[in-house]
Enzyme design. Structure first.
Site: not given
Ligand SMILES: Cc1ncc(COP(=O)(O)O)c(C=O)c1O
Length: 397
Positions: A236, A273, A275-276, A345, A374
Site C-alpha cells: 500500500g 508485500e 505491489g504498485r 466509441c 495496475y
Molecule cells: C492484501 C494485499 N496485500 C498487498 C497489496 C498490494 O498493494 P499495493 O499495490 O498498493 O502495494 C494489496 C492490494 O490490493 C492487498 O490487498
C-alpha cells in the site's frame, strides 16, 4: 519515484517501434534495468529482520518477475491462477496466497505447494483449511489476517481495514481462531497479517501503523498463548501520479524502521508485500496521435489505443501525466490545451483532460509514465476488438 531517467530509453524504443512496423505505434515499454535498480534500492534500504514480497497482482509479466526475483524474498499471489503462474515462473521462491473467497481447490493447491504460506481471511476459511489439511495429511503454515482500527490511521482512496470490509478477521474472532488452530494440529501459525490500506503516501503514518501492528501482535501473543514469528505489515505504499516526487518516501521509512526495530530486541520478522510502489515506475504506455480535432471549442487528440489497454486513468479518476515525443510532422497545435483520448466509441475513453502542450502533430507519440502497475492487467482489453499493444521489455531480461 524516479521515472524520468528512463525517458531517453523510451524515446529510443519508440524510434525502433516506428521502424519495425508500418502501423501507428501503440505499445507498453518497460525498463527492466530501472525496475531492478529500484527493487535493489528497496531491498538494500530495509533493515535486518525485514522482508519484501512483491504483490504480483500489480504486474505479473514474466520479465518483470524475473527482474525482481534477485531483490525480493518472495511473491504474493491473490488467486489460484496467480499462484500457479508464479510457481511456473519462479520455481524456488517462497510464495504467499492471500485474498478473500478462496476455493477449496485453491486451498488444497496452496497446501500442496512447497514453500507456500497462506493468509487466512475468516473463521470459515480457517475451518475449511483445517479440514482440507487433515484430509491431505499435509502441514500448512498460515497467517491470520486481522482487520483492526488504528487510532489516527487516517484515510486513503483504497481502505481495506479499520472499518467494515470483507477482508480479515475482527479481534473478537481471535479466540475462536486460536481454538481452531489447536483443533487442527497440521495448521502451523506463523503470525498476523495486516493490510489496512493502499495509496498511503505518508512514511511517518506507515511507521505508526507498523508500531501498532507489532504492539497488538505482542499483546495477542500473551493473551492467546501464541508464538508470533512474523508480522506481515502489508503493502500500500502510495504513488502520487500528479507529483511523483511526493510519493511514499521509502528511504526515510526504512530509517524509521531501523530505529524502531533497534528499540524492540526480539521483535518478530517484519514482512512487507508492496505491489504498485515496486513496479509502477518501470512501465510506459505509448500511443501515436492519429487525429487532432476541435469540438465545441476544445481540442482533442485521438491516439492509437486507449483505456481498454490502459485503464489506470479512469480507475484512478485522474489526468494521467504524459510526455509528447515529437515526430517529423508540422504541429497542428501550438501552446494549446488538449484532451487526450483513445479509439473507443465512448466518452469515457479519456486519458487526460485539457492538458497544456507546446506543440502537437499527427504522428507524435504520447508517452504515459507510471504505467508499470495496475495498468495493462486491469484493462478491458477485448472491448471493441482492437489489436493489443506491442509489449517491449528493455534491458537485462
Ligand atoms: C492484501 C494485499 N496485500 C498487498 C497489496 C498490494 O498493494 P499495493 O499495490 O498498493 O502495494 C494489496 C492490494 O490490493 C492487498 O490487498
Amino acid at each position: 519515484m524516479n521515472f524520468a531517467a528512463s525517458l531517453p530509453r523510451i524515446q529510443a524504443a519508440i524510434g525502433s517501434l516506428r521502424s519495425q512496423a508500418s502501423e501507428p505505434v501503440c505499445a507498453y515499454v518497460y525498463d527492466l534495468d530501472a525496475l531492478a535498480a529500484h527493487a535493489r534500492h528497496m531491498r538494500e534500504a530495509l533493515p535486518m529482520g525485514c522482508e519484501i514480497y512483491y504483490a504480483a497482482k500489480a504486474n505479473a509479466d514474466a520479465p518483470i518477475l524475473k527482474a525482481l526475483a534477485p531483490w525480493v524474498h518472495g511473491f504474493e499471489a491473490a488467486s489460484g491462477g496467480e499462484l500457479r503462474w508464479l510457481r511456473s515462473q519462479q520455481a524456488s521462491k517462497p510464495l504467499l496466497l492471500g485474498g478473500p473467497g478462496k476455493l477449496d481447490s485453491e486451498l488444497a493447491e496452496a497446501i500442496a505447494e512447497p514453500g507456500c504460506t497462506l493468509h487466512v481471511e475468516s473463521l470459515g476459511e480457517l475451518r475449511r483449511l483445517g479440514a482440507i489439511s487433515q484430509n491431505m495429511q499435509r502441514q500448512v503454515t498460515l497467517f491470520l489476517r486481522m482487520n483492526i482500527a488504528v487510532e489516527g490511521m487516517g484515510e486513503s482512496r483504497l481502505v481495506m481495514g479499520g472499518k467494515p470490509t470483507p477482508f480479515g478477521m475482527d479481534e473478537s474472532d481471535l479466540a475462536q481462531a486460536v481454538a481452531l488452530l489447536r483443533e487442527y494440529p497440521l495448521l502451523t501459525f506463523e503470525g498476523f497479517h495486516f493490510h489496512l490500506m493502499s495509496h498511503q503516501h505518508d512514511a511517518a503514518l506507515q511507521l505508526r501503523l507498523v508500531d501498532a501492528y507489532l504492539d497488538i501482535a505482542q499483546r495477542w501473543e500473551h493473551e492467546h498463548g501464541l508464538t508470533v514469528r512474523t508480522v506481515n505489515a502489508g503493502g500500500g505504499f502510495g504513488v502520487d501520479y500528479a507529483q511523483p516526487e511526493n510519493s511514499f518516501d521509502w528511504t526515510s521509512f526504512c530509517e524509521g524502521l531501523r530505529e524502531r526495530l533497534g528499540r524492540r530486541p526480539g521483535a518478530p520478522v517484519l514482512r512487507f508485500e508492496p505491489g504498485r510502489f515496486v513496479s509502477v515506475a518501470c512501465g510506459w504506455y505509448v500511443m501515436e496521435v492519429l487525429d487532432i480535432k476541435r469540438s465545441h471549442g476544445e481540442h482533442f487528440a485521438v491516439a492509437r489505443g486507449g483505456t481498454h489497454h490502459f485503464r489506470t486513468p479512469p480507475a484512478q479518476g485522474h489526468d494521467h501525466p504524459f510526455q509528447v515525443i515529437r515526430g517529423d510532422n508540422e504541429p497542428v497545435l501550438r501552446n494549446a490545451h488538449v484532451t487526450l483520448v483513445g479509439q473507443l466509441c465512448t466518452p469515457k475513453d479519456v486519458l487526460a483532460r485539457q492538458q497544456p502542450v507546446n506543440e502537437l502533430a499527427i504522428g507524435d507519440c504520447l508517452a504515459f509514465p507510471l504505467a508499470g502497475a495496475y495498468a495493462w492487467n486491469i484493462s478491458h482489453q477485448n472491448f471493441l476488438m482492437h489489436a493489443p499493444p506491442r509489449m517491449m521489455y528493455l534491458g537485462s531480461e
